[in-house]
Design an enzyme around this catalytic site. Structure first.
Site, short mmCIF file in Angstrom:
data_model
loop_
_atom_site.label_atom_id
_atom_site.label_comp_id
_atom_site.label_asym_id
_atom_site.label_seq_id
_atom_site.Cartn_x
_atom_site.Cartn_y
_atom_site.Cartn_z
N GLY A 10 65.97 42.57 51.51
CA GLY A 10 66.03 41.95 52.83
C GLY A 10 64.77 41.16 53.14
N GLY A 12 63.93 39.76 56.11
CA GLY A 12 63.68 39.64 57.55
C GLY A 12 62.22 39.91 57.86
N PHE A 13 61.94 40.28 59.10
CA PHE A 13 60.55 40.52 59.48
C PHE A 13 59.93 41.66 58.70
CE2 PHE A 13 61.94 38.13 63.22
CZ PHE A 13 60.89 37.25 63.36
N VAL A 79 72.77 43.23 47.17
CA VAL A 79 72.65 44.62 46.72
C VAL A 79 73.89 45.38 47.16
CG1 VAL A 79 71.33 46.75 46.91
CG2 VAL A 79 70.15 44.55 46.76
N GLU A 170 69.78 35.86 77.63
CA GLU A 170 69.34 34.54 77.17
C GLU A 170 70.52 33.60 76.99
OE1 GLU A 170 65.25 36.21 75.15
OE2 GLU A 170 67.02 35.96 73.91
N ASP A 299 65.74 47.25 61.56
CA ASP A 299 66.97 47.69 62.21
C ASP A 299 67.74 48.74 61.41
OD1 ASP A 299 66.34 45.88 64.11
OD2 ASP A 299 68.05 44.56 63.78
N ALA A 316 61.59 42.35 66.56
CA ALA A 316 60.73 41.87 65.49
C ALA A 316 59.40 42.63 65.39
CB ALA A 316 60.49 40.37 65.67
#
Lengths: 425, 425
Positions: A10, A12-13, A79, A170, A299, A316
């Protein structure tokens, strides 16, 4: 010592920050696997959905971000299973052995057992979903402009957002603002200002993670943009006609989902001990019980903050801090030092409402309105990865702010074939 | 006098320029119909396909471009048939009456009777096709990085472009440059510089519309970027394995089509007198014989230049000049003045090869190399619609030029659903 092989799943952050911390360390080789070729700055994804930014403004190739680190390899693959007993994982291309593993696959939307709702109410997790939402919202206005049926027009100009967390707020705020300021002057038959936007929240108030007072302020700010906030309202059905909410039916052509999430299925599929949302349980050093060389972050990680006794939120800063902690733990292992225990340093939270309002909460320190929005702006620009993106986002925003226009108002189809033949579509 | 209703079908260069000329004219109302919501700056579309620009950099909502003109209405709908006898056209939403009609629907790719080739060899006419080409080219490098099979790697790193006109040359040059400069440093297992790029042209030379000398120079420039140019070569088959060319088989995972075009089917479907490519025959004032209130412009118009005795090329300057001429002819009608005859003023032509080379021909005046590229750059920025786009494109280019990076290297899927679940794709 032999080189140890760290595999990160992954980009991501969590994964990216871990990889950066492990880059150029002697004695380690790092492989980062992601099935997408890009890292996504998720906090600004709603701006792509709302035609304010282009996908490339908030996404950058993982390969390119890490290219100058010789000991880091990036693989674009998927994966399928982790075999923790044998320190091996399976991808759609090959099996890969590891000494250390970091699982940071993120989360996807959960429709609470109603997967059939997804077709009618897309969530917002990927670039594809953002452009799909953009297509739906902009197309609804276009269809409303040509229809001669008043009921149909009302249905087309009704937008429902399910979920009163930051993303839902948002999205609803941005639709309100777009219809009031950007689109209003472009249409002849419809009055885009009359668009109805309904934000539905099952709990007693929106943004429950914020102080009561801030959440009330956010509600007022939304209302000033024409958004109705329905709290204590449960969605019982979503279909092509609209939404059933606590016994009422709202006819709507555009429903967006910002309610529940669940973790990637890789944790349960690989037999790890998971919570109900599919997050993998970890110890205080973020490693999996019985497999101290397997870590989980972001997450996908079930971690209860010992201070608040609550699961850490899926944001994040949590992922970033966890990724960095795990990289440090691996380095500590190599130096035969103790790993320590993970502690989340809460730097505060924020949510933005429309073009120039936000709420910000840092401990007991609270901000609202334009000043909160400016803080939000500075923080988001600062953390956006890479010089180019940062510059372009600032320019896009400056341009939109002063002209009330949006730069990326494109309706892009899902089908690339032979678009120019009117007969074929 | 009553208001006359001018209907324009198509928001490309011809339609948009006609609409702008007719905007704010007393006694005229204008309806522009397009099934896309955006005007596309086609000459730079190859830059989107090659990850240099974002879609929104070269596309702008038609509605927004024309919004300040009170007498112009924009409809996002699809025209299915023209009934010239009754001055009416059918759309998928309603029937619309007109006093004047301008058909400017453009062209699509022609596979010369082999429509089944499209799946394996997309053309480049729309934003969707550009992002599909970007996905295929970038994915081929990603797949080559993970495969362990040498034959498969060779197939993945072989790129075939069919058609040696300006678009084919621009695509082949850009792939050559991207593999040599942008991607080379990002991969570990493959040497992106070894990518094979083959440009196939059926005729004896590429860019036949240019002088022999310029076309030879373009060939040399392409070769320096690693592109092989195969002239006098006919494609006999395209499938998932690759391309058959004049008896040889090239195994290739990425084939791009830049060969023939044909006009939108609306002309033949509506019973107009068309040439073999589906273009509608028009008189010297660009109106259709027997229907002097129906005009045709751009790629849909069969017009033989009386000076060169050749069909005018399908390029933006032709469409722009035709759109403006037709607007002037309608105004002349209203003032009971003669329409005059359309004459194309040839301002020259140009093609770009890679990052900093081009060829430019204006009458007998010829340019090559860096200087030609600078001229190309200035001309394209100047004509790009709208201040914002222009500024952003300049910045994107400046950034790419000095860093050798490309800003929009995103692989975006065709499916927006539940991307984050590894099991679902």
């Amino acid at each position: 010592m032999d080189d140890k092989h760290v595999v990160i799943v992954g980009g991501g952050f969590a994964g990216l920050n871990a990889a950066k911390q492990l880059a150029d360390r002697r004695g380690l080789t790092v492989t980062l696997i992601d099935r997408r070729n890009h890292h996504l700055f998720q906090p600004l994804l709603y701006q792509v959905a709302m035609a304010g930014l282009s996908p490339a403004d908030i996404a950058a190739p993982i390969r390119s971000i890490l290219s100058r680190h010789e000991n880091v390899r990036v693989i674009n693959s998927e994966v399928t299973r982790v075999d923790a007993e044998n320190n091996q994982l399976q991808t759609t291309d090959e099996d890969i052995d590891y000494d250390y593993l970091l699982l940071a696959c993120g989360a996807m939307h959960s429709y609470f057992g109603h997967d059939e709702w997804e077709e009618h109410a897309p969530g917002l997790k990927s670039i594809e979903q953002a452009t799909e939402i953009r297509r739906r919202v902009l197309s609804a206005f276009e269809r409303a402009e040509v229809t001669h049926d008043a009921d149909d027009r009302r249905r087309l100009l009704t937008f429902v957002v399910v979920g009163g967390g930051p993303t839902g707020v948002e999205l609803a705020g941005a639709i309100g603002e777009m219809s009031r300021f950007t689109l209003a002057r472009d249409f002849r038959n419809i009055d885009a200002k009359l668009a109805r936007i309904i934000l539905i929240e099952a709990g007693p108030r929106i943004l429950p993670m914020f102080a009561q007072k801030l959440s009330a302020r956010a509600t007022r700010d939304l209302e000033s943009l024409g958004v109705q906030v329905w709290t204590d309202s449960s969605v019982t059905e979503i279909n092509a006609d609209g939404v059933d909410v606590s016994g009422e039916t709202i006819r709507s052509a555009t429903v967006l989902w910002a309610a529940g999430v669940k973790a990637s299925a890789l944790g349960t599929d690989s037999g790890f001990d998971c919570d109900r949302a599919g997050r993998i349980h970890v110890g205080s050093d973020l490693s999996v019980p019985l497999h101290s060389n397997v870590f989980v972050a972001g997450d996908q990680c079930a971690f209860v903050d010992p201070e608040t006794e609550r699961q850490l939120p899926g944001i994040a800063p949590v992922a970033t801090q966890q990724g960095r902690f795990i990289a440090a733990a691996i380095v500590a292992d190599r130096q035969q030092q103790p790993r320590g225990e993970f502690r989340y340093r809460d730097k505060g939270q924020m949510a933005t409402i429309g073009r120039s309002r936000a709420i910000t909460e840092v401990g007991k320190f609270r901000l609202t309105g334009l000043f909160a929005w400016l803080v939000w702006l500075v923080v988001h620009i600062y953390f956006l990865t890479g010089f180019r993106n940062r510059l372009f986002v600032v320019l896009s925003w400056a341009w939109s702010f002063f002209t009330f226009r949006r730069g990326a108002r494109l309706i892009v189809s899902k089908n690339w074939r032979s678009y120019s033949d009117p007969k074929s579509s």
